[in-house]
Motif scaffolding. Structure first.
Motif, PDB file in Angstrom:
ATOM      1  N   UNK A  30      15.830   5.742  10.563  1.00 22.61           N
ATOM      2  CA  UNK A  30      15.027   5.478   9.378  1.00 22.61           C
ATOM      3  C   UNK A  30      13.564   5.788   9.634  1.00 22.61           C
ATOM      4  N   UNK A  31      13.061   5.359  10.787  1.00 24.78           N
ATOM      5  CA  UNK A  31      11.668   5.644  11.103  1.00 24.78           C
ATOM      6  C   UNK A  31      11.454   7.142  11.266  1.00 24.78           C
ATOM      7  N   UNK A  32      12.392   7.785  11.981  1.00 22.01           N
ATOM      8  CA  UNK A  32      12.231   9.215  12.257  1.00 22.01           C
ATOM      9  C   UNK A  32      12.165  10.016  10.962  1.00 22.01           C
ATOM     10  N   UNK A  33      13.030   9.686  10.006  1.00 27.67           N
ATOM     11  CA  UNK A  33      13.012  10.433   8.751  1.00 27.67           C
ATOM     12  C   UNK A  33      11.861   9.941   7.861  1.00 27.67           C
ATOM     13  N   UNK A  34      11.617   8.618   7.912  1.00 28.34           N
ATOM     14  CA  UNK A  34      10.566   8.052   7.072  1.00 28.34           C
ATOM     15  C   UNK A  34       9.174   8.532   7.399  1.00 28.34           C
ATOM     16  N   UNK A  35       8.918   8.883   8.672  1.00 27.75           N
ATOM     17  CA  UNK A  35       7.573   9.358   8.995  1.00 27.75           C
ATOM     18  C   UNK A  35       7.333  10.756   8.456  1.00 27.75           C
ATOM     19  N   UNK A  36       8.403  11.491   8.203  1.00 23.62           N
ATOM     20  CA  UNK A  36       8.208  12.855   7.720  1.00 23.62           C
ATOM     21  C   UNK A  36       7.512  12.796   6.365  1.00 23.62           C
ATOM     22  N   UNK A  37       6.454  13.556   6.229  1.00 25.82           N
ATOM     23  CA  UNK A  37       5.673  13.472   4.992  1.00 25.82           C
ATOM     24  C   UNK A  37       6.520  13.812   3.774  1.00 25.82           C
ATOM     25  N   UNK A  73       8.526   1.457   7.327  1.00 32.62           N
ATOM     26  CA  UNK A  73       7.517   1.403   8.365  1.00 32.62           C
ATOM     27  C   UNK A  73       7.019   2.803   8.708  1.00 32.62           C
ATOM     28  N   UNK A  74       7.939   3.752   8.761  1.00 31.77           N
ATOM     29  CA  UNK A  74       7.550   5.125   9.062  1.00 31.77           C
ATOM     30  C   UNK A  74       6.529   5.629   8.053  1.00 31.77           C
ATOM     31  N   UNK A  75       6.688   5.189   6.801  1.00 31.91           N
ATOM     32  CA  UNK A  75       5.745   5.583   5.756  1.00 31.91           C
ATOM     33  C   UNK A  75       4.330   5.132   6.072  1.00 31.91           C
ATOM     34  N   UNK A  76       4.194   3.950   6.668  1.00 34.03           N
ATOM     35  CA  UNK A  76       2.853   3.468   7.009  1.00 34.03           C
ATOM     36  C   UNK A  76       2.224   4.336   8.089  1.00 34.03           C
ATOM     37  N   UNK A  77       3.058   4.745   9.054  1.00 34.59           N
ATOM     38  CA  UNK A  77       2.537   5.590  10.124  1.00 34.59           C
ATOM     39  C   UNK A  77       1.950   6.876   9.541  1.00 34.59           C
ATOM     40  N   UNK A  78       2.704   7.498   8.640  1.00 35.44           N
ATOM     41  CA  UNK A  78       2.223   8.728   8.013  1.00 35.44           C
ATOM     42  C   UNK A  78       0.961   8.453   7.196  1.00 35.44           C
ATOM     43  N   UNK A  83      -3.028  10.302   6.068  1.00 32.89           N
ATOM     44  CA  UNK A  83      -3.530  10.039   4.723  1.00 32.89           C
ATOM     45  C   UNK A  83      -2.545  10.469   3.650  1.00 32.89           C
ATOM     46  N   UNK A  84      -1.265  10.513   4.014  1.00 30.27           N
ATOM     47  CA  UNK A  84      -0.243  10.895   3.048  1.00 30.27           C
ATOM     48  C   UNK A  84       0.681   9.710   2.822  1.00 30.27           C
ATOM     49  N   UNK A  85       0.586   9.038   1.684  1.00 29.71           N
ATOM     50  CA  UNK A  85       1.494   7.918   1.446  1.00 29.71           C
ATOM     51  C   UNK A  85       2.881   8.430   1.110  1.00 29.71           C
ATOM     52  N   UNK A  86       3.893   7.970   1.867  1.00 28.48           N
ATOM     53  CA  UNK A  86       5.257   8.411   1.615  1.00 28.48           C
ATOM     54  C   UNK A  86       5.759   7.865   0.296  1.00 28.48           C
ATOM     55  N   UNK A  87       5.224   6.713  -0.112  1.00 30.43           N
ATOM     56  CA  UNK A  87       5.660   6.119  -1.373  1.00 30.43           C
ATOM     57  C   UNK A  87       4.515   5.267  -1.895  1.00 30.43           C
ATOM     58  N   UNK A  88       4.689   4.806  -3.121  1.00 31.77           N
ATOM     59  CA  UNK A  88       3.591   4.135  -3.805  1.00 31.77           C
ATOM     60  C   UNK A  88       3.002   2.968  -3.017  1.00 31.77           C
ATOM     61  N   UNK A  89       3.874   2.163  -2.375  1.00 34.24           N
ATOM     62  CA  UNK A  89       3.326   0.961  -1.753  1.00 34.24           C
ATOM     63  C   UNK A  89       2.518   1.258  -0.497  1.00 34.24           C
ATOM     64  N   UNK A  90       2.576   2.473   0.039  1.00 33.53           N
ATOM     65  CA  UNK A  90       1.735   2.799   1.193  1.00 33.53           C
ATOM     66  C   UNK A  90       0.370   3.329   0.779  1.00 33.53           C
ATOM     67  N   UNK A  91       0.162   3.509  -0.505  1.00 37.67           N
ATOM     68  CA  UNK A  91      -1.106   4.089  -0.946  1.00 37.67           C
ATOM     69  C   UNK A  91      -2.280   3.232  -0.500  1.00 37.67           C
ATOM     70  N   UNK A  92      -2.116   1.915  -0.648  1.00 33.72           N
ATOM     71  CA  UNK A  92      -3.196   1.011  -0.278  1.00 33.72           C
ATOM     72  C   UNK A  92      -3.506   1.132   1.209  1.00 33.72           C
ATOM     73  N   UNK A  93      -2.455   1.338   2.013  1.00 36.82           N
ATOM     74  CA  UNK A  93      -2.647   1.456   3.458  1.00 36.82           C
ATOM     75  C   UNK A  93      -3.495   2.669   3.822  1.00 36.82           C
ATOM     76  N   UNK A  94      -3.373   3.728   3.047  1.00 42.30           N
ATOM     77  CA  UNK A  94      -4.144   4.928   3.383  1.00 42.30           C
ATOM     78  C   UNK A  94      -5.648   4.648   3.282  1.00 42.30           C
ATOM     79  N   UNK A  95      -6.042   3.760   2.367  1.00 44.04           N
ATOM     80  CA  UNK A  95      -7.473   3.562   2.101  1.00 44.04           C
ATOM     81  C   UNK A  95      -8.229   3.212   3.382  1.00 44.04           C
TER      82      UNK A  95
END
Lengths: 501, 154
Positions: A30-37, A73-78, A83-95
């Motif tokens: 899940x992490x491996x695929x989730x980190x992919x932008x 979690x992988x989405x947060x890493x990306x 600076x690429x949010x994998x999904x909407x809820x990671x947008x805030x993390x990019x800031x």
């Protein structure tokens, strides 16, 4: 069954070598695929779904849940590194996360996210342990009237909480419900919207549509703008938070967890609202609000904690009521149905090992995330840097094989392609597909419960306003709808959602 | 009228809603107390039509973004490659079908060059897929498809 013996049973189920191994594999994959932008949790889960087909139900569910947090979690890493949010809820993390990364503090941002997520995951799991049996007990007394109102609430929240206009969201919900009607009507046996095709008699498979819209649709959209897709990846420095970091992130993690635990349970509200409100709260109460957006560690810790707590408690409505609160949970239900399990209040009574095993494995999965991901961050950074032109053919292959293998049907592959193109059109037209996905699962349920409720009341629609639970739920839905029309709330929503796509 | 996001949204909703409404009228309606198979579809598709009209009216305000297409080609290449994959999967077997899909889809990229490296990479990947999905995960997909078997392959 009391909580203690439940947990014991869960521990027995989750700690078998098979289940532990698949939990581990799920989190890692899940992490491996989730980190992919560009690959958010929905696309990740649907791509990895075939890996769970051959497994027993409990193992499959544990692995799917692992894939879910892994991709989350992988989405947060990306988000932090690219600076690429994998999904909407990671947008805030990019800031703030990416701002920290640009200052050479990527490692500390990742650590804050990981530690915050782990703490929040632990609390969220405990909350499930306490709340789920209570809610499931309550749910057993719910009739079709209450269920119908809950579904309405879920659909309304999903409309309110997506980007774009309310009217667009409403249209997507209706479209999703219509798609859900394709197939044989359970009551009369009449074939609806099948165009005489036997392949459509069983209805449109949910996973096929989600994979098309989110997996393939994303590929098509990315390829159109391929040339602009060059991004730099921040270098990862020391992973250890400083003493100052610890001091600054403790409060935000605690508050973020609280927000996430509560908001995650709301049907339709999900992760987006929790991470956004946690961020807004920290900014409001901080002594240095001007630092937010420029690399404040609070701005990473709070939303990540909230996000992860909500990701855990989002399982509650799904497991206890059988109602998905988010598009991802809708996909999990789709996956469960493929496995022959119908989620709902009975799952706790009839399959306690499945329920408790899943709950315990959630905590194990969160622990694995923490101890796996920080040391492996170099590997994830390298995965992120794979150029898209090598990546997307593989995404096409995995989605195609995955969809085909659900019922060995080439027709489903064609259908996925059609929905991929449709997903692309939605993106171009600025219509967020998440409400459609949710409505696809909730629509048939809504029809069934409406039918039963009206059958009992002999066609009198006032039943929805005489049951207290139903009235309460509908009132919440109404308040949400009205509040979005108020200028103050509207502004907040637009601030939070406009960048999200 | 320019092709704006609102025009596409409204048009899509209205068109699908109308078709669904017309088809839905054929199904027995029933009564609220005893909903027939047509009851719910008619309500939903009628609401979808209204929503579509609402968005089309909003489009006249001209506040939504105009849609521009920059590249049409990937849309056709990628969807064509996947449809071909679905068609050929049991006829050629998994590895060969994956190989074709891989190269076919990859050619949608502006950076794609058809050389031995691309073919070799796709070949290795399709072998891995064959081992992973058929041998290890046991998915019931043939490694050697029916066309090849008919030609006397093992």
């Amino acid at each position: 069954m009391d909580i203690f013996s439940g947990l014991l049973l869960g521990l027995q189920t989750a700690s078998t070598l098979t289940n532990f191994t698949y939990c581990f594999a799920g989190v890692l994959l899940g992490t491996a695929v989730g980190v992919l932008p560009g690959l958010g949790p929905i696309a990740t889960i649907s791509m990895l779904l075939p890996f769970t087909f051959g497994l027993p139900v409990d193992t499959a569910l544990i692995m799917l849940a692992g894939i879910f947090y892994g991709s989350q979690y992988g989405g947060s890493t990306t988000a932090i590194l690219m600076n690429l949010p994998g999904e909407a809820s990671s947008v805030v993390t990019t800031l703030d996360g990416h701002a920290m990364a640009k200052q050479g503090k990527a490692g500390r941002a990742l650590a804050a996210a990981a530690i915050g997520s782990f703490f929040a995951g632990t609390v969220g799991t405990l909350f499930i342990v306490i709340a789920a049996p209570l809610l499931a007990g309550m749910a057993l007394s719910f009739g079709p009237t209450e269920y119908f109102s809950l579904i309405v609430l879920g659909l309304v929240t999903s409309m309110v909480l997506t980007s774009g206009s309310l009217l667009t969201g409403f249209g997507m919900v209706l479209l999703g419900m219509l798609l859900g009607m394709v197939g044989t009507d359970v009551n009369s046996g009449a074939a609806r919207y099948t165009f005489g095709s036997p392949d459509l008699m069983d209805g449109l498979n949910f996973v096929v549509i989600a994979t098309g819209i989110f997996g393939l649709g994303d590929v098509l959209a990315n390829l159109e703008h391929e040339s602009s897709r060059a991004a730099s990846i921040a270098k990862v420095s020391s992973l250890f938070p400083t003493r100052e970091d610890w001091r600054r992130m403790t409060g935000p993690i605690l508050r973020g967890t609280g927000i996430g635990v509560l908001l995650g349970v709301l049907p339709g509200a999900g992760l987006l609202l929790s991470s956004f409100s946690a961020y807004a709260l920290e900014k409001k109460i901080s002594k240095h609000p001007e630092e937010f957006g420029k690399g404040a560690i609070e701005g990473v810790a709070a939303p990540e904690a909230a996000n992860n707590a909500a990701a855990q408690t989002a399982f509650i409505p799904m497991l206890t009521l059988g109602l998905p609160g988010t598009a991802t949970m809708a996909l999990m239900i789709g996956a469960l149905v493929v496995q022959g399990v119908q989620p709902g209040p009975n799952i706790l009574v009839e399959q306690p090992a499945l329920f408790w095993g899943l709950v315990v494995s959630m905590w194990i999965g969160n622990l694995l995330l923490l101890i796996l991901n920080l040391p492996l961050v170099g590997l994830w950074a390298r995965l992120i840097s794979i150029p898209y032109r090598y990546l997307f053919p593989l995404i096409c292959v995995f989605t195609a094989i995955g969809v085909y293998s659900i019922r060995n049907s080439a027709f489903d592959v064609y259908l996925m392609t059609l929905f991929g193109v449709l997903g692309y059109v939605f993106r171009k037209a600025g219509a967020e597909p998440a409400p459609l996905i949710l409505a696809l699962i909730l629509g048939p349920m809504a029809e069934e419960y409406l039918r039963r409720a009206l059958l009992i009341s002999h066609g009198d629609a006032s039943v929805f306003f005489t049951s207290p639970v139903s009235v309460g739920t509908l009132l919440i839905a109404l308040v949400l709808l009205v509040s979005i029309l108020l200028p103050a709330f509207r502004r907040v929503r637009e601030e939070g959602l406009t960048e999200i796509d | 009228m320019k092709l704006t996001q609102d025009v596409v949204q409204g048009g899509l909703f209205l068109a699908i809603g109308l078709v669904a409404l017309l088809l839905g009228l054929d199904y027995p309606l029933g009564t609220p107390g005893r909903m027939g198979p047509g009851f719910f579809p008619i309500i939903i598709s009628a609401m979808l039509c209204l929503t579509g009209i609402g968005i089309l009216l909003r489009a006249r305000l001209g506040t939504s973004e105009v849609i521009y297409m920059t590249r049409w080609l990937p849309l056709f290449i990628v969807s064509g490659a996947i449809i071909a994959f679905g068609f050929l999967l049991d006829k050629l077997g998994l590895p060969l079908a994956v190989l074709l899909l891989c190269i076919g889809a990859a050619s949608a990229s502006i950076r794609f060059q058809f050389d031995w490296k691309a073919v070799a990479g796709a070949a290795v990947f399709s072998l891995i897929c064959g081992i992973l999905f058929v041998t290890l995960l046991g998915l019931p997909i043939p490694l050697v498809g029916s066309w090849l078997q008919a030609m006397g392959a093992p």
